[in-house]
Design a protein around this motif. Structure first.
Motif, mmCIF file in Angstrom:
data_model
loop_
_atom_site.group_PDB
_atom_site.id
_atom_site.type_symbol
_atom_site.label_atom_id
_atom_site.label_comp_id
_atom_site.label_asym_id
_atom_site.label_seq_id
_atom_site.Cartn_x
_atom_site.Cartn_y
_atom_site.Cartn_z
ATOM 1 N N ASP A 1 0.805 -1.219 0.000
ATOM 2 C CA ASP A 1 0.000 0.000 0.000
ATOM 3 C C ASP A 1 0.841 1.273 0.000
ATOM 4 O OD1 ASP A 1 1.034 -0.075 2.542
ATOM 5 O OD2 ASP A 1 -0.889 -0.035 3.588
ATOM 6 N N ARG A 2 2.144 1.163 -0.232
ATOM 7 C CA ARG A 2 3.043 2.310 -0.211
ATOM 8 C C ARG A 2 3.398 2.726 -1.639
ATOM 9 N NH1 ARG A 2 6.955 3.339 3.615
ATOM 10 N NH2 ARG A 2 5.413 2.561 5.111
ATOM 11 N N VAL A 3 3.054 3.943 -1.996
ATOM 12 C CA VAL A 3 3.410 4.499 -3.304
ATOM 13 C C VAL A 3 4.668 5.335 -3.126
ATOM 14 C CG1 VAL A 3 2.640 5.940 -5.229
ATOM 15 C CG2 VAL A 3 1.000 4.518 -3.995
ATOM 16 N N THR A 4 5.568 5.294 -4.093
ATOM 17 C CA THR A 4 6.825 6.025 -3.955
ATOM 18 C C THR A 4 7.245 6.613 -5.295
ATOM 19 O OG1 THR A 4 9.145 5.871 -3.254
ATOM 20 C CG2 THR A 4 8.238 3.972 -4.418
ATOM 21 N N ASP A 5 8.027 7.697 -5.214
ATOM 22 C CA ASP A 5 8.669 8.272 -6.390
ATOM 23 C C ASP A 5 10.164 7.995 -6.393
ATOM 24 O OD1 ASP A 5 6.335 9.646 -7.511
ATOM 25 O OD2 ASP A 5 6.462 10.915 -5.743
ATOM 26 N N ASP A 6 10.647 7.199 -5.429
ATOM 27 C CA ASP A 6 12.067 6.888 -5.337
ATOM 28 C C ASP A 6 12.536 6.116 -6.560
ATOM 29 O OD1 ASP A 6 14.363 4.927 -4.484
ATOM 30 O OD2 ASP A 6 14.404 6.558 -3.026
ATOM 31 N N ARG A 7 13.596 6.604 -7.205
ATOM 32 C CA ARG A 7 14.042 6.004 -8.476
ATOM 33 C C ARG A 7 14.556 4.587 -8.306
ATOM 34 N NH1 ARG A 7 18.313 10.447 -10.037
ATOM 35 N NH2 ARG A 7 18.609 10.331 -7.775
ATOM 36 N N SER A 8 15.272 4.321 -7.214
ATOM 37 C CA SER A 8 15.777 2.971 -6.989
ATOM 38 C C SER A 8 14.633 1.972 -6.892
ATOM 39 C CB SER A 8 16.595 2.921 -5.689
ATOM 40 O OG SER A 8 17.727 3.726 -5.756
ATOM 41 N N ILE A 9 13.642 2.322 -6.078
ATOM 42 C CA ILE A 9 12.533 1.398 -5.847
ATOM 43 C C ILE A 9 11.664 1.282 -7.089
ATOM 44 C CG2 ILE A 9 10.505 0.976 -4.408
ATOM 45 C CD1 ILE A 9 12.038 2.402 -2.131
ATOM 46 N N PRO B 1 -16.954 14.164 -13.036
ATOM 47 C CA PRO B 1 -15.981 13.705 -14.037
ATOM 48 C C PRO B 1 -14.548 13.846 -13.526
ATOM 49 C CG PRO B 1 -17.655 15.055 -15.070
ATOM 50 C CD PRO B 1 -17.881 15.176 -13.591
ATOM 51 N N MET B 2 -13.743 12.804 -13.746
ATOM 52 C CA MET B 2 -12.368 12.767 -13.244
ATOM 53 C C MET B 2 -11.474 12.246 -14.360
ATOM 54 S SD MET B 2 -11.109 10.940 -9.725
ATOM 55 C CE MET B 2 -9.515 11.299 -8.990
ATOM 56 N N GLY B 3 -11.058 13.153 -15.243
ATOM 57 C CA GLY B 3 -10.308 12.752 -16.423
ATOM 58 C C GLY B 3 -8.937 12.198 -16.134
ATOM 59 N N ASP B 4 -8.411 12.461 -14.951
ATOM 60 C CA ASP B 4 -7.051 12.045 -14.622
ATOM 61 C C ASP B 4 -6.977 10.687 -13.938
ATOM 62 O OD1 ASP B 4 -5.379 14.620 -15.233
ATOM 63 O OD2 ASP B 4 -7.136 15.308 -14.136
ATOM 64 N N LEU B 5 -8.091 9.979 -13.837
ATOM 65 C CA LEU B 5 -8.080 8.697 -13.151
ATOM 66 C C LEU B 5 -7.052 7.723 -13.734
ATOM 67 C CD1 LEU B 5 -9.356 6.981 -10.908
ATOM 68 C CD2 LEU B 5 -11.123 6.295 -12.547
ATOM 69 N N PRO B 6 -6.986 7.524 -15.066
ATOM 70 C CA PRO B 6 -5.954 6.614 -15.588
ATOM 71 C C PRO B 6 -4.534 7.058 -15.244
ATOM 72 C CG PRO B 6 -7.647 6.989 -17.247
ATOM 73 C CD PRO B 6 -7.894 7.976 -16.145
ATOM 74 N N GLU B 7 -4.286 8.385 -15.204
ATOM 75 C CA GLU B 7 -2.936 8.850 -14.873
ATOM 76 C C GLU B 7 -2.609 8.564 -13.411
ATOM 77 O OE1 GLU B 7 -0.367 12.574 -16.199
ATOM 78 O OE2 GLU B 7 -1.780 13.123 -14.619
ATOM 79 N N ILE B 8 -3.570 8.700 -12.521
ATOM 80 C CA ILE B 8 -3.328 8.347 -11.121
ATOM 81 C C ILE B 8 -2.934 6.876 -11.025
ATOM 82 C CG2 ILE B 8 -4.391 8.099 -8.843
ATOM 83 C CD1 ILE B 8 -6.177 10.498 -9.576
ATOM 84 N N PHE B 9 -3.574 6.035 -11.830
ATOM 85 C CA PHE B 9 -3.275 4.601 -11.798
ATOM 86 C C PHE B 9 -1.866 4.285 -12.283
ATOM 87 C CE2 PHE B 9 -7.975 3.061 -12.125
ATOM 88 C CZ PHE B 9 -8.153 3.360 -10.790
ATOM 89 N N THR B 10 -1.204 5.211 -12.978
ATOM 90 C CA THR B 10 0.170 4.937 -13.423
ATOM 91 C C THR B 10 1.128 4.855 -12.240
ATOM 92 O OG1 THR B 10 0.780 7.276 -13.735
ATOM 93 C CG2 THR B 10 -0.239 6.145 -15.610
ATOM 94 N N GLU B 11 0.724 5.305 -11.062
ATOM 95 C CA GLU B 11 1.583 5.260 -9.875
ATOM 96 C C GLU B 11 1.416 3.974 -9.081
ATOM 97 O OE1 GLU B 11 0.348 8.920 -7.928
ATOM 98 O OE2 GLU B 11 2.009 9.964 -8.889
#
Length: 467
Positions: free
Chosen positions: A22-30, A131-141
């Motif tokens: 359940d942890r989302v990260t932007d760390d490049r290594s991970i 309407p939430m047009g960015d839903l697919p982009e959120i899923f990219t994380e």
């Protein structure tokens, strides 16, 4: 399982970890590890959202009911068939979790009025209140995973499976063709470079963290790309000098970003023009150039405000890298246009983040903005309607209307144009001190092919890397 022959590719990078599911990260290594072992629900490439674990999706005419379809017959490495129920449970867990600093994720706010349902084994339906047009982009994380018997989230549906894993130390991977990869953690960037120079490793990652950036000469090959991360400084828009839009524009004119790139980054950075990188949704449509360096105009604008107090410039020692050096460049630039600045260095990085979240930021606070989603940056850091954890008092009613329009636009091309209008408005009325987008830098032994790094800092490997 123990490796019985030498690895085809040996990598050293800053960290080796998979984090809880359940942890989302932007760390490049991970993220590099995750991209090898797991699949994102949707894929992100330079502002475009493409197929990932979901190979297609559609939305109804209201823009509020989405249907996402899994690719045919995905299977986890432990033999468990991947179903829409797995995805629903995964998203629900993320929505209820906290980040690495113990702070509530923004996903709970995004999905507060959304309902996720497994409509079939291969189909997930999402219903939103508007309407939430960015839903697919959120899923990219979101990289879907399962836990192994030791409780580690090392089981995915991606091209490589985990053969052996020691947290914070090492991981061994293999794919269906028998190609093997070993990744070791070396927190010190100088030590990582030394491993490749000595021939003990094939690739050293995250070398932009080096205290003294290299000239990229000699027998090694260098792999690099500008990161979509923004190195920036919050301006306290709630009180003090930077409650004035004139002051915010003036200090942006006072910064010589090209000189900052040379002086601190040795050329391994690109000047920033707005709140996001050139690869975010809407950036190409906005077509912005960095704000001009014009100290004379900045000085004249500041004289109209007759501000005589000392400014407090807060900085961590890392995240972003070279933060203290950046702080001194900012101090010199602002003193050159007539402001008095005192630097306050925070050694406790998690504590610093929590303080910024509490709006305890002084007048200027160096930070980084890592989401590759324009929606997320606007929602979490800019919008006075949502007032997310990183919002610092900025309020522009005209911009709020532009953000709402962009958020609720479903068509990807029209939404990008709408976000471009937001980004242009934020260059005209900046809430931050825009600085740079640093480069991700890696070194590899000569002759090793099939390597690249993307704008999120993730290393990618083609079959040539294993030949």
């Amino acid at each position: 399982m123990t490796n019985t022959r030498p690895d085809d590719v040996h990598i050293v990078q800053e960290k080796v970890d998979f984090l809880p599911p359940d942890r989302v990260t932007d760390d490049r290594s991970i993220l590099t590890l995750k991209s090898l072992v797991m699949e994102p629900l949707c894929a992100w490439t330079d502002g475009r959202v493409e197929a990932g674990l979901f190979d297609r999706w559609e939305v109804d005419e209201t823009g509020c009911v989405w249907t996402f379809h899994l690719r045919p017959d995905p299977v986890f490495h432990d033999g468990h068939r991947c179903t829409a129920r797995d995805v629903v449970d995964f998203v629900d867990a993320i929505s209820a979790s906290v980040d690495t600093f113990g702070m509530k994720w923004s996903y709970a706010r995004y999905f507060a009025h959304a309902r996720f349902v497994a409509a079939s084994e291969s189909t997930m339906r999402v219903t939103t209140a508007r309407p939430m047009g960015d839903l697919p982009e959120i899923f990219t994380e979101f990289y879907l995973s399962r836990t192994d018997p030791e409780g580690n989230a090392t089981i995915g549906t991606g091209p490589f499976r985990v053969d052996a894993f020691t947290r914070a130390t090492s991981v061994r991977l293999s794919d269906a063709q028998g190609r093997r990869m070993r990744i070791d953690a070396l927190p010190n960037a100088e030590a990582r470079l030394a491993e490749v120079v000595a021939g003990r490793a094939d690739i050293a990652c995250q070398l932009d963290c080096l205290e003294r950036l290299p000239r990229r000469e000699g027998p090694l090959q260098w792999i690099h790309a500008t990161h979509c991360l923004s190195v920036m400084a919050y301006l306290n828009c709630a009180r003090g000098l930077f409650a004035s839009d004139v002051a915010r524009r003036a200090v942006n004119l006072a910064i010589d970003r090209q000189s900052l790139c040379r002086q601190v980054y040795h050329g391994l950075a690109r000047p920033a023009a707005t709140i996001v990188s050139p690869w975010h949704c809407g950036a190409s449509q906005a077509g912005l150039h960095p704000i001009d360096y014009d100290p004379d105009t900045a000085r004249a604008m500041l004289r109209t405000l007759d501000f005589r107090e000392e400014l407090v410039l807060r900085t961590p020692t890392y995240m972003p890298e070279h933060a203290v050096g950046i702080a001194h460049v900012i101090k010199d630039a602002l003193q050159h246009v007539g402001l008095e600045v005192r630097i306050d260095v925070a050694d406790d990085r998690p504590g610093y983040a929590r303080a910024i979240g509490r709006k305890d930021m002084g007048d200027i606070a160096i930070f980084d903005s890592s989401p590759h989603s324009t929606f997320r940056v606007l929602n979490d850091k800019i919008s006075s309607s949502s007032r997310g954890v990183w919002w610092q008092g900025f309020d522009d009613p005209a911009l709020e209307g532009l953000i709402t329009t962009a958020n609720e636009t479903i068509d990807p091309q029209r939404r990008a144009v709408a976000y471009g209008r937001c980004l242009s408005a934020l260059q005209t009325n900046p809430p931050w001190l825009y600085l740079v987008h640093p480069e991700t830098l890696a070194a590899a032994r000569a002759g090793l092919g099939g390597l690249s790094v993307d704008h999120k800092g993730i290393m990618h490997f083609t079959k040539e890397a294993f030949s």
